[in-house]
Design a protein around this motif. Structure first.
Motif, PDB file in Angstrom:
ATOM      1  N   GLY A 116     -54.303 -37.585 -26.060  1.00  0.00           N
ATOM      2  CA  GLY A 116     -53.337 -36.602 -25.573  1.00  0.00           C
ATOM      3  C   GLY A 116     -52.268 -36.224 -26.585  1.00  0.00           C
ATOM      4  N   TYR A 117     -52.644 -36.216 -27.864  1.00  0.00           N
ATOM      5  CA  TYR A 117     -51.746 -35.698 -28.916  1.00  0.00           C
ATOM      6  C   TYR A 117     -52.388 -34.431 -29.471  1.00  0.00           C
ATOM      7  N   ARG A 118     -52.313 -33.356 -28.690  1.00  0.00           N
ATOM      8  CA  ARG A 118     -53.105 -32.169 -29.034  1.00  0.00           C
ATOM      9  C   ARG A 118     -52.445 -31.288 -30.068  1.00  0.00           C
ATOM     10  N   ASN A 119     -51.132 -31.493 -30.289  1.00  0.00           N
ATOM     11  CA  ASN A 119     -50.408 -30.599 -31.200  1.00  0.00           C
ATOM     12  C   ASN A 119     -50.431 -31.165 -32.619  1.00  0.00           C
ATOM     13  N   VAL A 120     -51.553 -30.957 -33.289  1.00  0.00           N
ATOM     14  CA  VAL A 120     -51.683 -31.406 -34.681  1.00  0.00           C
ATOM     15  C   VAL A 120     -50.789 -30.508 -35.534  1.00  0.00           C
ATOM     16  N   TYR A 141     -64.636 -29.142 -53.366  1.00  0.00           N
ATOM     17  CA  TYR A 141     -63.675 -28.542 -52.435  1.00  0.00           C
ATOM     18  C   TYR A 141     -64.348 -27.488 -51.545  1.00  0.00           C
ATOM     19  N   ARG A 142     -65.297 -26.745 -52.118  1.00  0.00           N
ATOM     20  CA  ARG A 142     -65.965 -25.700 -51.339  1.00  0.00           C
ATOM     21  C   ARG A 142     -66.833 -26.298 -50.242  1.00  0.00           C
ATOM     22  N   ASP A 143     -67.553 -27.390 -50.556  1.00  0.00           N
ATOM     23  CA  ASP A 143     -68.338 -28.080 -49.530  1.00  0.00           C
ATOM     24  C   ASP A 143     -67.437 -28.685 -48.460  1.00  0.00           C
ATOM     25  N   PHE A 144     -66.346 -29.259 -48.918  1.00  0.00           N
ATOM     26  CA  PHE A 144     -65.358 -29.812 -47.986  1.00  0.00           C
ATOM     27  C   PHE A 144     -64.898 -28.731 -47.007  1.00  0.00           C
ATOM     28  N   CYS A 145     -64.596 -27.539 -47.533  1.00  0.00           N
ATOM     29  CA  CYS A 145     -64.117 -26.443 -46.673  1.00  0.00           C
ATOM     30  C   CYS A 145     -65.172 -26.033 -45.648  1.00  0.00           C
ATOM     31  N   VAL A 146     -66.442 -26.082 -46.034  1.00  0.00           N
ATOM     32  CA  VAL A 146     -67.516 -25.737 -45.099  1.00  0.00           C
ATOM     33  C   VAL A 146     -67.528 -26.730 -43.933  1.00  0.00           C
ATOM     34  N   GLY A 147     -67.515 -28.030 -44.255  1.00  0.00           N
ATOM     35  CA  GLY A 147     -67.569 -29.047 -43.199  1.00  0.00           C
ATOM     36  C   GLY A 147     -66.340 -29.014 -42.310  1.00  0.00           C
ATOM     37  N   ARG A 148     -65.171 -28.903 -42.935  1.00  0.00           N
ATOM     38  CA  ARG A 148     -63.928 -28.841 -42.166  1.00  0.00           C
ATOM     39  C   ARG A 148     -63.919 -27.611 -41.269  1.00  0.00           C
ATOM     40  N   GLY A 149     -64.355 -26.470 -41.815  1.00  0.00           N
ATOM     41  CA  GLY A 149     -64.370 -25.232 -41.038  1.00  0.00           C
ATOM     42  C   GLY A 149     -65.284 -25.337 -39.817  1.00  0.00           C
ATOM     43  N   ARG A 150     -66.433 -25.989 -39.996  1.00  0.00           N
ATOM     44  CA  ARG A 150     -67.353 -26.166 -38.856  1.00  0.00           C
ATOM     45  C   ARG A 150     -66.684 -26.981 -37.756  1.00  0.00           C
ATOM     46  N   ALA A 151     -65.997 -28.054 -38.154  1.00  0.00           N
ATOM     47  CA  ALA A 151     -65.340 -28.902 -37.147  1.00  0.00           C
ATOM     48  C   ALA A 151     -64.265 -28.099 -36.398  1.00  0.00           C
ATOM     49  N   PHE A 152     -63.477 -27.303 -37.118  1.00  0.00           N
ATOM     50  CA  PHE A 152     -62.462 -26.473 -36.444  1.00  0.00           C
ATOM     51  C   PHE A 152     -63.140 -25.495 -35.495  1.00  0.00           C
ATOM     52  N   ASP A 153     -64.244 -24.869 -35.938  1.00  0.00           N
ATOM     53  CA  ASP A 153     -64.961 -23.923 -35.077  1.00  0.00           C
ATOM     54  C   ASP A 153     -65.489 -24.610 -33.820  1.00  0.00           C
ATOM     55  N   ARG A 155     -64.580 -27.245 -32.261  1.00  0.00           N
ATOM     56  CA  ARG A 155     -63.574 -27.690 -31.286  1.00  0.00           C
ATOM     57  C   ARG A 155     -62.597 -26.579 -30.921  1.00  0.00           C
ATOM     58  N   GLY A 156     -62.671 -25.444 -31.609  1.00  0.00           N
ATOM     59  CA  GLY A 156     -61.737 -24.351 -31.343  1.00  0.00           C
ATOM     60  C   GLY A 156     -60.295 -24.753 -31.569  1.00  0.00           C
ATOM     61  N   HIS A 157     -60.070 -25.639 -32.529  1.00  0.00           N
ATOM     62  CA  HIS A 157     -58.721 -26.156 -32.746  1.00  0.00           C
ATOM     63  C   HIS A 157     -57.900 -25.233 -33.633  1.00  0.00           C
ATOM     64  N   ALA A 158     -56.599 -25.105 -33.340  1.00  0.00           N
ATOM     65  CA  ALA A 158     -55.703 -24.313 -34.178  1.00  0.00           C
ATOM     66  C   ALA A 158     -55.577 -24.977 -35.549  1.00  0.00           C
TER      67      ALA A 158
END
Ligand code: 3EB
Length: 328
Positions: A116-120, A141-153, A155-158
């Protein structure tokens, strides 16, 4: 009740002597990296960001005396005090760092949902060999951005304020802060294209972060967390090969980001200047440029601000400096 967890930079000796119950978590900048570990019963992330002869630094996130609970979730070590969550993870050296990053970020989003700490409101990512080519012939860094971007997508996280920076060893490490009740307002910079809208020339997936995050309490003044900021105008690096110019552009970027006009644009009252910054970290690519960068910084920053300097690579080969901080 205070709005923000205080942050202090300490020596390794001072940290060893600290009363553990004032600490939420810490990041130990030294000559060795590895998974987060328990010290004083608190999560501590060791980062390899210090060269021989440079001082170690411990960045300590304090708590205001509420009871702290700690735990472990899929390799993430965390501590929380009913207001703030500190969480650290280590992806380590891996062949497919994009997929490893995606998994680690999904675990992080699971954790903030579950606790319940949703405000990252602030994330940091330290990548060994950040501009090196990995097993797929892509920059790490580019591969990192791909993986991180997928996780944000997924979970729909801000996307909050963040740092993406080089390290001297140890694969990929990350840590973040999240708040239980205070709203996180994510800011962009009028001088820069939002990072998540960078054109494809910088990589297959644009970076998932905001230029700053304002953490807003129910009433009163909040605190502002400034992302790692570089000499980028629009989306282009400026001052290629000129560290003084890059430092000036970086400082001007931060000043525009935290100033009254930009805060008003995001519905936030007040305004800040460079001398209001605290817990400042300055990343310099070439050790010989440190005196030049520090001379320009010291003219602008308060002497009362903790300031640490690390000589590490930045995420674009042509960037020589990156600066971050917060306004408590
Ligand atoms: C930039 O503005 C410089 O990938 O999380 C700064 C802050 C940078 C965060 C990140 C990258 C990140 O694009 C690099």
């Amino acid at each position: 009740m205070i709005a923000t967890p205080p942050c202090a930079f300490r020596t390794a000796e001072d940290f060893a002597g600290l009363a553990g119950d004032t600490v939420l978590g810490a990041v130990h900048y030294s000559a060795q990296a590895g998974p987060p570990r328990w010290e004083h019963g608190r999560p501590v992330l060791p980062l390899h960001m210090v060269r021989p002869g440079e001082p170690e630094v411990v960045e300590v996130w304090h708590t205001e005396g509420r009871p702290v609970r700690v735990g472990e979730h899929r390799g993430l070590l965390y501590a929380h005090d009913d207001e703030v969550l500190f969480c650290a993870g280590w992806i380590g050296p891996s062949v497919d760092c994009g997929e490893a990053t995606r998994r680690a970020y999904l675990a992080a989003f699971d954790l903030v949902e579950r606790l319940g700490y949703r405000n990252v409101f602030r994330m940091w990512n330290m990548l060994d060999g950040i501009t090196d080519l990995d097993a797929f012939g892509t920059e790490v860094y580019r591969d990192f951005c791909v993986g991180r971007g997928r996780a944000f997508d997924e979970r729909g996280h801000a996307m909050p304020a963040s740092t993406g920076i080089g390290a001297l060893g140890g694969g990929i490490a990350f840590y973040f802060l999240a708040h239980r009740s205070h709203r996180a307002v994510h800011l962009e910079n009028p001088l820069q294209v939002p990072a998540h809208e960078y054109p494809a020339q910088y990589g297959p997936r644009s970076p998932s972060f905001a230029r700053a995050t304002y953490l807003a309490p129910e009433g009163g003044r909040g605190s502002l967390y400034v992302s790692g900021t570089a000499s980028i105008l629009d989306h282009a690096t400026v001052g290629v090969g000129d560290v003084a110019r890059q430092t000036q552009v970086t400082l001007a970027n931060i000043a525009a980001l935290i100033g009254a006009e930009n805060l008003a644009r995001h519905g936030i009252e007040g305004g800040n200047a460079l001398h209001d910054l605290r817990a400042i970290k300055v990343y310099v690519k070439r050790p010989e440029d440190v005196p030049t960068v520090l001379r320009l910084c010291r003219d602008e920053f308060s002497r009362r601000a903790d300031l640490a300097v690390f000589t590490v690579d930045v995420c674009r080969p042509d960037l020589l400096v990156e600066i971050e901080g917060m306004v408590p």
